[in-house]
Design an enzyme around this catalytic site. Structure first.
Site, PDB file in Angstrom:
ATOM      1  CG  HIS A  12      -1.922   0.973   1.382  1.00  0.00           C
ATOM      2  ND1 HIS A  12      -1.664   2.281   1.690  1.00  0.00           N
ATOM      3  CD2 HIS A  12      -3.264   0.866   1.237  1.00  0.00           C
ATOM      4  CE1 HIS A  12      -2.813   2.947   1.729  1.00  0.00           C
ATOM      5  NE2 HIS A  12      -3.800   2.119   1.450  1.00  0.00           N
ATOM      6  CG  ASP A  50       0.878  -2.446   6.350  1.00  0.00           C
ATOM      7  OD1 ASP A  50      -0.070  -2.667   7.138  1.00  0.00           O
ATOM      8  OD2 ASP A  50       0.741  -1.826   5.284  1.00  0.00           O
ATOM      9  CD  GLN A  53      -6.407  -4.662   4.230  1.00  0.00           C
ATOM     10  OE1 GLN A  53      -7.323  -5.378   4.631  1.00  0.00           O
ATOM     11  NE2 GLN A  53      -6.601  -3.407   3.858  1.00  0.00           N
ATOM     12  CE  LYS A  88      -7.002  -0.411   6.338  1.00  0.00           C
ATOM     13  NZ  LYS A  88      -7.882   0.172   5.318  1.00  0.00           N
ATOM     14  CB  CYS A 121      -3.589   3.305  -1.587  1.00  0.00           C
ATOM     15  SG  CYS A 121      -4.693   4.636  -1.179  1.00  0.00           S
TER      16      CYS A 121
END
Lengths: 407, 152
Positions: free
Chosen positions: A123, A200, A203, A226, A364
């Protein structure tokens, strides 16, 4: 005793909404998930009964709010299996967490001629901060490419690692393709070369394992919104040796120990990185979201979400004219696709008229779209409250879109 | 030539007789497909409209204080919207384009959500047209496509 995942849907009041005269079918969960009653109540309760500024107040409400804020930090630490709550820094979200590391770690440890490795699957939030850091420092920005299946090429990565590499940053799951990246393998290789790794988890945290000690990552970043929690709050986990060695990112109140006009000393971890009045309701809501997520068994949750994903992928693949992107060995909760010769935008608009919410565009991730040579995709993304009926509504919607657009 | 308001009313009437969203989208897409093709040489980066989810090219010309334009998009829906703008404004006096107060994008039930989105580019296209219309007034002849001063 964990709850049945099939009962989850009733916990989310928003899922009873209708959109364009259709029951809402919410398949934009990679952008943000909906919030269960438990989270809404925890935040409402805070504002109604014990809202106060924290840490320095000497009255009852301040004490209660401080306790709740720090309890939430301890809860996050336990959730991630961090060694200590002081390794949990509250931020506004994944983007701020990554920027904190890019600025603070970058300032201290990255110099001209050094190298930073990220991936082509990131991202922009785990790409641009490193790219800009490299520009500021005269360092080299390198990216691990992905192959035709949408998987990272680790052979290239092995060759990239060298004595000038200072940090590796990658996501646990690609927000565009859903690829589950081999973070543990990347971390093992990087550590063998003495290089720290930032993961990261935006997700990944809500769907996969998030044991930071097992992963052995040096930094782990994620957003509350999220994973069924409120917007505007996120987390940076860091290994203590790094957080101690890093200079502050933002400065002001809360983060100081003593201040004179010639010398400032900093507060201890994690407060060194938390300048200003924090978003107290945020961690409280996030804590409730963790309680909610943990009321389900993680392996049952994964099996359920994976079953739904496979069902959706198979149904979609059966429709002539549908192109699905990537074919990774492990994919998590994301279905990226296009209808041949049709703009993703049109598909999104026409699905919306049928009550089906998806996201369209570049997500993104312009480097991914450039590599695939496409302007964008339609992305359907799942959460624990989605069910087979939602998948069927998507498929039915696609058939109708094709009918309207095929002329 | 009918006025902008007259054209707008007739378009609103056309859409009003259609019974459901599918028919309205069908008609919108048909309008887009009947849009005169854009000169491929005008499909430059400078003529690309920013702020859209899909690719939209937009080239405005000014001649005898009248505005005309060519446009294209990979989105059939946006092409339909562009066709409506083309019917409304292309060939109209620059002064009228500058002063046009369009209500069509709010009145068509079809895009009660579309019109509020910046992603469809209507707002960007309209502001380019109005900027070009201001520049076009009082000039003898200017036939170039929209340039950076009109901000495509």
């Amino acid at each position: 005793m964990s709850r049945s995942i099939l009962s989850a849907r009733a916990d989310f009041p928003i899922l009873k909404e209708t959109v364009n005269d259709h029951p809402l079918v919410y398949l934009d969960n990679a952008a943000t998930t909906q919030k269960p009653e438990l989270v809404l109540q925890a935040m409402d309760d805070y504002y109604r009964h014990y809202n106060a500024n924290i840490h320095r107040g000497n009255h009852a409400l301040a004490a209660r709010a401080t306790q709740a804020h720090e309890d939430a930090r301890a809860k996050v630490a336990r959730f991630l299996n961090a060694e200590d709550p002081k390794q949990i820094v509250f931020t506004r979200g994944t983007t701020e967490s990554i920027n904190l590391v890019a600025y603070s770690f970058g300032d201290a440890f990255i110099h001209e001629g050094d190298e930073v490795i990220t991936t082509q699957l990131e991202h922009h939030s785990n790409y641009v901060p490193w790219e800009l850091l490299c520009q500021r420092k005269g360092a080299k920005f390198r990216e691990i490419p992905f192959d035709e299946n949408g998987e990272l090429n680790l052979e290239v990565f092995k060759n990239m690692l060298n004595e000038r590499t200072r940090i590796v940053a990658l996501n646990q799951v690609s927000n565009s393709l859903g690829t589950v990246n081999p973070v543990e393998e990347v971390i093992r290789l990087a550590h063998a070369a003495g290089v720290p790794v930032l993961v990261d988890g935006a997700q990944g945290v809500q769907h996969l394992g998030r044991d930071v000690q097992k992963m052995d990552c040096d930094f782990y970043a994620f957003s509350s919104h999220k994973m069924y929690g409120p917007m505007g709050i996120g987390v940076l986990y860091g290994k203590e040796k790094w957080l101690e060695a890093m200079p502050p990112f933002l400065s002001g109140g809360e983060m100081i120990d003593s201040v004179t006009s010639t010398k400032v000393t900093f507060n201890v971890l994690p407060f060194k990185f938390e300048a200003g009045t924090p978003y107290v309701a945020g961690p409280i809501g996030l804590g409730a979201a963790i309680d909610y997520l943990e009321s389900f068994d993680l392996s049952e949750l994964q099996a359920y979400e994976d079953g739904l994903l496979q069902y959706g992928l198979e149904q979609l693949a059966d429709i002539p004219g549908v192109v699905i992107y990537g074919n990774p060995k492990q994919r998590s909760c994301i279905i990226p696709f296009n209808l041949e010769g049709v703009s993703a935008y049109d598909v999104g608009i026409l699905l919306d008229t049928q009550g089906v919410a998806v996201r369209t565009g570049q997500h993104c991730t312009q480097p991914i779209m450039d590599a695939l040579k496409i302007p964008g995709t339609v992305r359907a993304s799942l959460a624990l409250y989605n069910n087979k009926e939602d998948m069927d509504a998507l498929i039915k919607g696609i058939h109708r879109v094709q009918k309207i657009l095929k002329r | 030539m009918p006025t902008i308001t007259e054209i707008e009313q007739s378009l609103i009437d056309d859409f009003a007789v259609l019974e459901n969203w599918e028919e309205r989208y069908d008609y919108l897409i048909e309008l887009g497909q009947n849009l005169p093709p854009m000169d491929p040489e005008l499909k430059t980066d400078d003529n690309k409209v920013h702020g859209c989810q899909s690719s939209v090219w937009f080239a405005i010309a000014c001649k005898d204080e009248k505005i005309s334009f060519q446009a294209d998009s990979d989105s059939l829906i946006i092409k339909g919207i562009v066709a409506i703008l083309e019917k409304l404004l292309s060939g109209q006096a620059a002064k009228d384009v500058e002063n046009a107060d369009l209500t069509i994008f709010n009145t068509l039930g079809l895009w009660k959500h579309l019109s509020s989105q910046r992603s469809n580019g209507v707002t960007a296209m309209l502001s380019h047209l109005k900027a070009a219309a201001i520049l076009c007034q009082g000039k003898a002849a200017k036939t170039s496509s929209v340039d950076s001063e009109a901000g495509a």
